[in-house]
Design a protein around this motif. Structure first.
Motif, PDB file in Angstrom:
ATOM      1  N   TYR A 184      50.097  55.004  73.444  1.00 36.99           N
ATOM      2  CA  TYR A 184      49.182  54.241  74.305  1.00 36.99           C
ATOM      3  C   TYR A 184      47.984  53.825  73.457  1.00 36.99           C
ATOM      4  N   ARG A 185      47.254  52.839  73.977  1.00 36.26           N
ATOM      5  CA  ARG A 185      46.038  52.484  73.206  1.00 36.26           C
ATOM      6  C   ARG A 185      44.812  53.042  73.935  1.00 36.26           C
ATOM      7  N   GLU A 186      43.881  53.528  73.115  1.00 33.66           N
ATOM      8  CA  GLU A 186      42.623  54.045  73.684  1.00 33.66           C
ATOM      9  C   GLU A 186      41.702  52.864  73.923  1.00 33.66           C
ATOM     10  N   LEU A 187      40.977  52.908  75.001  1.00 33.92           N
ATOM     11  CA  LEU A 187      39.946  51.893  75.260  1.00 33.92           C
ATOM     12  C   LEU A 187      38.642  52.628  75.538  1.00 33.92           C
ATOM     13  N   PRO A 227      34.763  46.056  78.995  1.00 32.92           N
ATOM     14  CA  PRO A 227      34.873  45.167  80.173  1.00 32.92           C
ATOM     15  C   PRO A 227      36.263  45.201  80.823  1.00 32.92           C
ATOM     16  N   GLU A 228      37.293  45.316  79.978  1.00 32.37           N
ATOM     17  CA  GLU A 228      38.668  45.339  80.524  1.00 32.37           C
ATOM     18  C   GLU A 228      38.890  46.597  81.354  1.00 32.37           C
ATOM     19  N   THR A 229      38.343  47.726  80.862  1.00 32.83           N
ATOM     20  CA  THR A 229      38.456  49.000  81.598  1.00 32.83           C
ATOM     21  C   THR A 229      37.725  48.881  82.922  1.00 32.83           C
ATOM     22  N   GLU A 230      36.550  48.286  82.879  1.00 37.52           N
ATOM     23  CA  GLU A 230      35.752  48.158  84.104  1.00 37.52           C
ATOM     24  C   GLU A 230      36.458  47.268  85.119  1.00 37.52           C
ATOM     25  N   GLN A 231      37.108  46.207  84.640  1.00 28.19           N
ATOM     26  CA  GLN A 231      37.863  45.331  85.558  1.00 28.19           C
ATOM     27  C   GLN A 231      38.958  46.120  86.259  1.00 28.19           C
ATOM     28  N   ALA A 232      39.656  46.944  85.484  1.00 28.08           N
ATOM     29  CA  ALA A 232      40.730  47.761  86.087  1.00 28.08           C
ATOM     30  C   ALA A 232      40.148  48.745  87.098  1.00 28.08           C
ATOM     31  N   ARG A 256      39.647  55.810 107.359  1.00 28.27           N
ATOM     32  CA  ARG A 256      38.624  56.620 108.011  1.00 28.27           C
ATOM     33  C   ARG A 256      37.565  56.944 106.972  1.00 28.27           C
ATOM     34  N   GLY A 257      36.468  57.444 107.408  1.00 27.64           N
ATOM     35  CA  GLY A 257      35.437  57.825 106.445  1.00 27.64           C
ATOM     36  C   GLY A 257      34.626  56.625 105.997  1.00 27.64           C
ATOM     37  N   TYR A 258      34.153  56.639 104.765  1.00 32.74           N
ATOM     38  CA  TYR A 258      33.219  55.609 104.293  1.00 32.74           C
ATOM     39  C   TYR A 258      33.762  54.900 103.056  1.00 32.74           C
ATOM     40  N   LYS A 259      33.317  53.671 102.863  1.00 31.00           N
ATOM     41  CA  LYS A 259      33.682  52.948 101.640  1.00 31.00           C
ATOM     42  C   LYS A 259      33.055  53.684 100.442  1.00 31.00           C
ATOM     43  N   HIS A 260      33.682  53.472  99.284  1.00 28.37           N
ATOM     44  CA  HIS A 260      33.187  54.121  98.060  1.00 28.37           C
ATOM     45  C   HIS A 260      32.791  53.086  97.019  1.00 28.37           C
ATOM     46  N   ALA A 261      31.946  53.502  96.096  1.00 31.97           N
ATOM     47  CA  ALA A 261      31.497  52.617  94.998  1.00 31.97           C
ATOM     48  C   ALA A 261      31.823  53.296  93.668  1.00 31.97           C
ATOM     49  N   LEU A 262      32.144  52.481  92.667  1.00 39.52           N
ATOM     50  CA  LEU A 262      32.431  53.020  91.335  1.00 39.52           C
ATOM     51  C   LEU A 262      31.152  53.639  90.756  1.00 39.52           C
ATOM     52  N   ASN A 263      31.286  54.873  90.248  1.00 38.62           N
ATOM     53  CA  ASN A 263      30.110  55.491  89.650  1.00 38.62           C
ATOM     54  C   ASN A 263      30.292  55.705  88.154  1.00 38.62           C
ATOM     55  N   GLN A 264      31.470  56.230  87.747  1.00 37.90           N
ATOM     56  CA  GLN A 264      31.659  56.485  86.312  1.00 37.90           C
ATOM     57  C   GLN A 264      33.160  56.452  86.003  1.00 37.90           C
ATOM     58  N   ILE A 265      33.494  55.899  84.866  1.00 33.50           N
ATOM     59  CA  ILE A 265      34.890  55.908  84.408  1.00 33.50           C
ATOM     60  C   ILE A 265      35.032  57.091  83.456  1.00 33.50           C
ATOM     61  N   ASP A 266      35.892  58.035  83.831  1.00 36.20           N
ATOM     62  CA  ASP A 266      35.990  59.278  83.043  1.00 36.20           C
ATOM     63  C   ASP A 266      36.955  59.151  81.869  1.00 36.20           C
ATOM     64  N   LYS A 267      38.141  58.592  82.128  1.00 33.72           N
ATOM     65  CA  LYS A 267      39.166  58.519  81.064  1.00 33.72           C
ATOM     66  C   LYS A 267      39.978  57.244  81.268  1.00 33.72           C
ATOM     67  N   VAL A 268      40.527  56.737  80.178  1.00 36.19           N
ATOM     68  CA  VAL A 268      41.435  55.593  80.318  1.00 36.19           C
ATOM     69  C   VAL A 268      42.440  55.615  79.168  1.00 36.19           C
ATOM     70  N   LYS A 269      43.689  55.364  79.506  1.00 35.53           N
ATOM     71  CA  LYS A 269      44.743  55.185  78.502  1.00 35.53           C
ATOM     72  C   LYS A 269      45.501  53.932  78.916  1.00 35.53           C
ATOM     73  N   VAL A 270      45.867  53.120  77.936  1.00 32.34           N
ATOM     74  CA  VAL A 270      46.576  51.880  78.256  1.00 32.34           C
ATOM     75  C   VAL A 270      47.976  51.961  77.660  1.00 32.34           C
ATOM     76  N   TRP A 271      48.994  51.985  78.557  1.00 30.07           N
ATOM     77  CA  TRP A 271      50.387  52.133  78.130  1.00 30.07           C
ATOM     78  C   TRP A 271      51.071  50.772  78.151  1.00 30.07           C
ATOM     79  N   GLU A 327      50.726  45.788  80.897  1.00 30.18           N
ATOM     80  CA  GLU A 327      50.237  47.104  80.456  1.00 30.18           C
ATOM     81  C   GLU A 327      49.832  47.896  81.703  1.00 30.18           C
ATOM     82  N   VAL A 328      49.937  49.197  81.608  1.00 34.20           N
ATOM     83  CA  VAL A 328      49.491  50.044  82.728  1.00 34.20           C
ATOM     84  C   VAL A 328      48.280  50.851  82.279  1.00 34.20           C
ATOM     85  N   PHE A 329      47.191  50.676  83.039  1.00 35.56           N
ATOM     86  CA  PHE A 329      45.964  51.435  82.770  1.00 35.56           C
ATOM     87  C   PHE A 329      46.048  52.749  83.543  1.00 35.56           C
ATOM     88  N   GLU A 330      46.080  53.852  82.817  1.00 42.64           N
ATOM     89  CA  GLU A 330      46.018  55.180  83.457  1.00 42.64           C
ATOM     90  C   GLU A 330      44.553  55.566  83.404  1.00 42.64           C
TER      91      GLU A 330
END
Lengths: 27, 272
Positions: free
Chosen positions: B9-12, B17-22, B36-51, B58-61
């Motif tokens: 896989y490739r590390e990003l 920007p591509e990670t953020e789009q995903a 049910r419950g409440y809408k959520h907002a992106l706070n932090q991207i912890d990990k990403v692998k691109v297969w 490509e699949v972004f994990e």
């Protein structure tokens, strides 16, 4: 720092790719 | 297939920007499937692998942290316009794992799993020593506050009788002694001021949801109920949600229901 000839000098601080920036706050 | 040297896989960078789009496509997916419950907002991207994916794409994990917003799941307000719940309001965090396919420049979610958890009481106390904490939704004071608020709302409502859909949030406020609740309601085929037995009322085929906020305050001679409900536009009758093994997200909340209404829908004003 000045590297000794023939000694590999790190190319500056390695950017840690993850985790990314915090957009609001961390809990 | 030729052996691809390395991990396959490739590390990003997580802030690429591509990670953020995903990640944003993944959070949009959650919010449009939250029931049910409440809408959520992106706070932090912890990990990403691109297969790499055969034959194309490509699949972004990707692993991300989200934060709960103050918008209810079925509120037509676009998630981007929803405020993130503040720390002192007892914030709730989501932890999500996604597989996001990128193909022809488009992102689509293949798999999603999310869990949410409230901030610790200590953390809330650090930022606000006197702020109320989240209360268990099965606390008898919460149930009573919701019941009283719904009765007050229906008593002043000359249209449909609204029934409870879910209690979304509750806090026991120490001073003044009161209970704050937020809950979702839905219109039924009964008329509010003619209901004798609510059990005979049925939800409308075209769902009309509403979201209420209420404070029940203990008084010397009884109790006060202040309730405000915002009724959302009716939802078209939706096809049954995919259940053929397609990975729909583990809802951050208990149960499933129709997807949220189109964001362009104009909201009916608050009804007090």
């Amino acid at each position: 720092g000045v590297g000794q000839p023939g000694v590999a000098v790190p190319a500056g601080p390695v950017v840690r790719p993850c985790p990314g920036r915090i957009r609001h706050f961390k809990i | 297939a030729p052996h691809i040297p390395g991990p396959g896989y490739r590390e990003l960078n997580c802030d690429d920007p591509e990670t953020e789009q995903a990640a944003l496509a993944a959070v949009d997916y959650i919010n449009s499937n939250l029931l049910r419950g409440y809408k959520h907002a992106l706070n932090q991207i912890d990990k990403v692998k691109v297969w790499p994916r055969r034959p194309t794409g490509e699949v972004f994990e990707i692993e991300i942290d989200t934060l709960e917003t103050t918008c209810y799941a079925l509120d037509p307000t676009p998630a981007a316009n929803c405020s993130v719940r503040k720390l002192e309001q007892h914030a709730v965090e989501g932890d999500c794992d996604f597989h996001v396919l990128k193909q022809d420049g488009q992102f689509s979610v293949l798999f999603a799993k999310c869990d949410s958890s409230p901030d610790s009481a200590e953390d809330v106390r650090k930022v606000c020593p006197d702020c109320p904490l989240l209360a268990p939704l099965n606390d008898s004071r919460v149930a009573h506050a919701v019941e009283a608020a719904l009765a007050a709302f229906n008593a002043r409502n000359n249209g449909s009788y609204y029934q409870l859909v879910e209690v979304a949030r509750a806090q026991i406020v120490p001073l003044p002694v009161s209970t704050y609740v937020e809950f979702a309601v839905a219109a039924t085929d009964c008329v509010a001021n003619e209901v004798t037995d609510p059990a005979n009322c049925n939800l409308l085929a075209e769902k009309q949801y509403g979201f209420c906020k209420s404070t029940l305050t203990q008084k010397v001679a009884g109790e006060d109920v202040a309730v405000t409900c915002t009724v959302f536009p009716t939802q078209p009758v939706l096809p049954q949600l995919l259940t053929d093994g397609t990975n729909v997200p583990t809802p951050m909340v208990a149960s499933a229901g129709p997807a949220s209404p189109p964001a362009a829908a104009v909201m009916v004003g608050p009804m007090v």
